[in-house]
Design an enzyme around this catalytic site. Structure first.
Site, PDB file in Angstrom:
ATOM      1  N   GLN A   1       0.830  -1.204   0.000  1.00 55.09           N
ATOM      2  CA  GLN A   1       0.000   0.000   0.000  1.00 55.09           C
ATOM      3  C   GLN A   1       0.863   1.253   0.000  1.00 55.09           C
ATOM      4  OE1 GLN A   1      -3.164   0.566  -0.426  1.00 55.09           O
ATOM      5  NE2 GLN A   1      -4.114  -1.438  -0.148  1.00 55.09           N
TER       6      GLN A   1
ATOM      7  N   ARG B   1      12.292   3.547   9.600  1.00 51.30           N
ATOM      8  CA  ARG B   1      13.125   3.389  10.789  1.00 51.30           C
ATOM      9  C   ARG B   1      14.601   3.438  10.400  1.00 51.30           C
ATOM     10  NH1 ARG B   1      10.600  -2.016  13.132  1.00 51.30           N
ATOM     11  NH2 ARG B   1      10.525  -2.382  10.874  1.00 51.30           N
TER      12      ARG B   1
ATOM     13  N   ARG C   1      16.981  -2.246   3.776  1.00 45.97           N
ATOM     14  CA  ARG C   1      15.941  -3.270   3.685  1.00 45.97           C
ATOM     15  C   ARG C   1      15.044  -3.019   2.471  1.00 45.97           C
ATOM     16  NH1 ARG C   1      14.204  -3.366  10.107  1.00 45.97           N
ATOM     17  NH2 ARG C   1      16.238  -4.059  10.920  1.00 45.97           N
TER      18      ARG C   1
ATOM     19  N   SER D   1      11.998  -2.097   2.160  1.00 47.17           N
ATOM     20  CA  SER D   1      11.235  -0.847   2.167  1.00 47.17           C
ATOM     21  C   SER D   1      12.094   0.320   1.688  1.00 47.17           C
ATOM     22  CB  SER D   1      10.682  -0.564   3.568  1.00 47.17           C
ATOM     23  OG  SER D   1      11.733  -0.534   4.519  1.00 47.17           O
TER      24      SER D   1
ATOM     25  N   ASP E   1      -0.820  -3.474   9.982  1.00 47.34           N
ATOM     26  CA  ASP E   1      -1.686  -3.240  11.134  1.00 47.34           C
ATOM     27  C   ASP E   1      -0.989  -3.510  12.460  1.00 47.34           C
ATOM     28  OD1 ASP E   1      -3.743  -2.588   9.412  1.00 47.34           O
ATOM     29  OD2 ASP E   1      -4.685  -4.560   9.492  1.00 47.34           O
TER      30      ASP E   1
ATOM     31  N   GLN F   1       1.900  -3.145  13.376  1.00 47.46           N
ATOM     32  CA  GLN F   1       2.916  -2.157  13.752  1.00 47.46           C
ATOM     33  C   GLN F   1       2.322  -0.798  14.108  1.00 47.46           C
ATOM     34  OE1 GLN F   1       5.908  -1.866  10.683  1.00 47.46           O
ATOM     35  NE2 GLN F   1       6.112  -4.094  10.472  1.00 47.46           N
TER      36      GLN F   1
ATOM     37  N   HIS G   1      -6.557   1.925   6.886  1.00 45.62           N
ATOM     38  CA  HIS G   1      -7.384   0.923   7.568  1.00 45.62           C
ATOM     39  C   HIS G   1      -7.520   1.376   9.008  1.00 45.62           C
ATOM     40  CE1 HIS G   1      -9.364  -2.751   8.516  1.00 45.62           C
ATOM     41  NE2 HIS G   1      -8.335  -3.357   9.072  1.00 45.62           N
TER      42      HIS G   1
ATOM     43  N   GLU H   1     -12.785  -9.489   3.607  1.00 42.36           N
ATOM     44  CA  GLU H   1     -11.522 -10.173   3.328  1.00 42.36           C
ATOM     45  C   GLU H   1     -11.486 -11.581   3.908  1.00 42.36           C
ATOM     46  OE1 GLU H   1      -8.938  -7.200   4.840  1.00 42.36           O
ATOM     47  OE2 GLU H   1      -8.975  -7.908   6.914  1.00 42.36           O
TER      48      GLU H   1
ATOM     49  N   GLU I   1     -17.276  -4.492  -0.474  1.00 39.50           N
ATOM     50  CA  GLU I   1     -16.508  -5.503   0.255  1.00 39.50           C
ATOM     51  C   GLU I   1     -16.844  -6.926  -0.181  1.00 39.50           C
ATOM     52  OE1 GLU I   1     -14.057  -4.852   1.951  1.00 39.50           O
ATOM     53  OE2 GLU I   1     -14.295  -2.786   2.638  1.00 39.50           O
TER      54      GLU I   1
END
EC number: 1.1.1.86
Length: 494
Positions: A48, A68, A76, A78, A108, A110, A132, A221, A389
């Site tokens: 996302q 981070r 990494r 990311s 979520d 984290q 979310h 989901e 949904e």
């Protein structure tokens, strides 16, 4: 922190869960202008995070990524994704203090630690965005009173947010403002601009609430979007191979068949999907779907009840605290299924063949869409939210299966979705294997449906067509699909 939804009175709960208004195109006439010239910092660069950021940049917004320190130092994934796509990348301390909008797109699990880390760094009057609402609704995260809290929730995996945008379209999106955090009364302006920047206004935007988004998203989901498709894939493949169908063909029929079948669903709803079958096959698929709904309704109801009460979130967060023991075990078990290990198919399957040889798959999709929609509406979720949904997002998930089977689906969806998927599929698969699959032959999965005659009883066909077309998901779907005038077909044949 206490579950926010459970701290509300019943009246407040009903009000929040029933929030849903389909927004008009004219409400997005200014596009994402409200955010132009403002500094936007996305925290996290997963599916996302990266794909929404790419869309936002292409829409003219100033986007950077805060990661981070360890992720930067160790380069990494990311960091590689963000820097490799030309974005400015920095630490929380370097980027957060100057941000007008901090967009939290981390997983979520984290969210609590991330929000606690970034909130002291955010400047007075800044905004915090989510895609979310789990952290706000289920974990009860408290946000500083001067911060505006908004949501922009595209109703599909991040990869599809990008692909639909590049096709000149977008994906249906829910937006919301946390009622406890809108001090400057600018929340809706921010949320609308985010929806426009990510492409959601091209496909339809629902003005919703954090509560309605969470409770409907979790239900969709877990059931039709992921759980039913995983169950259909595992059961359908095992049945075909057991009945002598070539394993390579069986794997391809499901892997690409789910995508082809649900593409018909996307364009014209359940009606169009069922109309792709011959009349005898349509009647059989209808009867089979009704049988499936009778078998699975208690399971769908349990999942919705556990989502509303917070029981699902409680047990999942226990698994988080236990190092994702169940999630990792279920992920490994899925990787060992026959479908995941089916050999590659070198032949060509015509698009119509997916329907003709996949009546069981059609019935599973129909049953799942209608059950999920009905159970959500029974719980107080409005039909527009339930439609997105239960139906519209289904083909977007099927697209991920077409790429690399269930592995790809479970990689691109959130950990929360993956956990709920396994929870549902692990109950549905043995239930259907025992009660339904012994009666399923190759005429329903693997080979063309062969009726003794192509003749059908007119009254029966009329009744079946009436039941399909008058279902609630078709009524609201016809209206909402009218908004999606730019939809492009993406499936032909393999």
């Amino acid at each position: 922190m206490a579950n926010y939804f459970n701290t509300l009175s019943l009246r407040q709960q009903l009000d929040q869960i029933g929030r849903c208004r389909f927004m008009q195109r004219s409400e997005f006439s200014e596009g994402c202008d409200f955010l132009k010239g403002k500094k936007i910092v996305i925290v996290g660069c997963g599916a996302q995070g990266l794909n929404q950021g790419l869309n936002m940049r292409d829409s003219g917004l100033d986007v950077a990524y805060a990661l981070r320190q360890a992720a930067i130092d160790e380069k990494r994934d990311s960091f590689q994704r963000a820097s490799g796509n030309g974005f400015t990348v920095g630490t929380y301390k370097e980027l957060i203090p100057s941000a007008d909008l901090v967009y939290n797109l981390t997983p979520d699990k984290q969210h609590s630690s991330v929000v606690e880390a970034i909130m002291p760094l955010m400047k007075e009057g800044a905004s915090l965005g989510y895609s979310h609402g789990f952290n706000i609704v289920e974990e009860g995260q408290q946000i500083r009173s001067d911060i505006t809290v908004v949501m922009c929730a595209p109703k599909c995996p991040g990869t599809e947010v990008r692909e639909e945008y590049k096709r000149g379209f977008g994906v249906p999106t829910l937006i919301a403002v946390h009622p406890e955090n809108d001090p400057q009364q600018q929340g809706w302006d921010i949320a609308k601009a985010l929806a426009s920047a990510t492409g959601g206004d091209r496909a339809g935007v629902l003005e919703s609430s954090f509560v309605a988004e969470v409770k409907s998203d979790l239900m969709g989901e877990q059931t039709i979007l992921c759980g039913m498709q995983q169950a259909a894939a595992v059961l359908g493949y095992e049945k075909m191979v057991a009945d002598g169908i070539d394993p390579a063909y069986a794997g391809a029929l499901i892997q690409f068949g789910l995508e082809a079948i649900t593409e018909a669903l996307k364009i014209g709803g359940v009606t169009n999907m069922m109309d792709r079958l011959s009349n005898p096959a349509k009647i059989k698929a209808f009867d089979l779907s009704e049988q499936l709904k009778d078998m699975l309704k208690p399971l769908f109801g349990k999942h919705q009840d556990d989502i509303i009460s917070g029981e699902f979130s409680r047990t999942m967060m226990e698994d988080w605290a236990n190092g994702d023991a169940n999630l990792l075990k279920w992920r490994e078990e899925t990787g060992q299924t026959g479908f995941e290990n089916a050999p590659e198919y070198n032949g060509k399957i015509d698009e119509q063949e997916f329907f003709d040889n996949g009546v069981f798959i059609v019935a599973m999709i129909k049953a799942g869409v209608e059950l999920a929609f009905d159970v959500m509406v029974e719980a107080g979720i409005l039909p527009e939210s339930a439609y997105y949904e239960s139906l519209h997002e289904t083909p977007l998930i099927s697209n991920t299966i077409a790429r690399k089977r269930l592995y790809e689906m479970n990689v691109v969806i959130s950990d929360t979705a993956e956990y709920g998927n396994y929870l549902f599929a692990n109950a549905a698969i043995p239930l259907l294997a025992d009660k339904l699959m012994p009666s399923i032959g190759t005429e329903l999965i693997g080979k063309p449906f062969a009726a003794a005659s192509n003749s059908v009883d007119n009254k029966t066909l009329v009744a079946v067509n009436k039941a399909i077309r008058e279902h609630g998901v078709e009524s609201v779907g016809d209206t909402l699909r009218g908004y999606m005038t730019d939809m492009k077909a993406i499936v032909e044949a393999v």
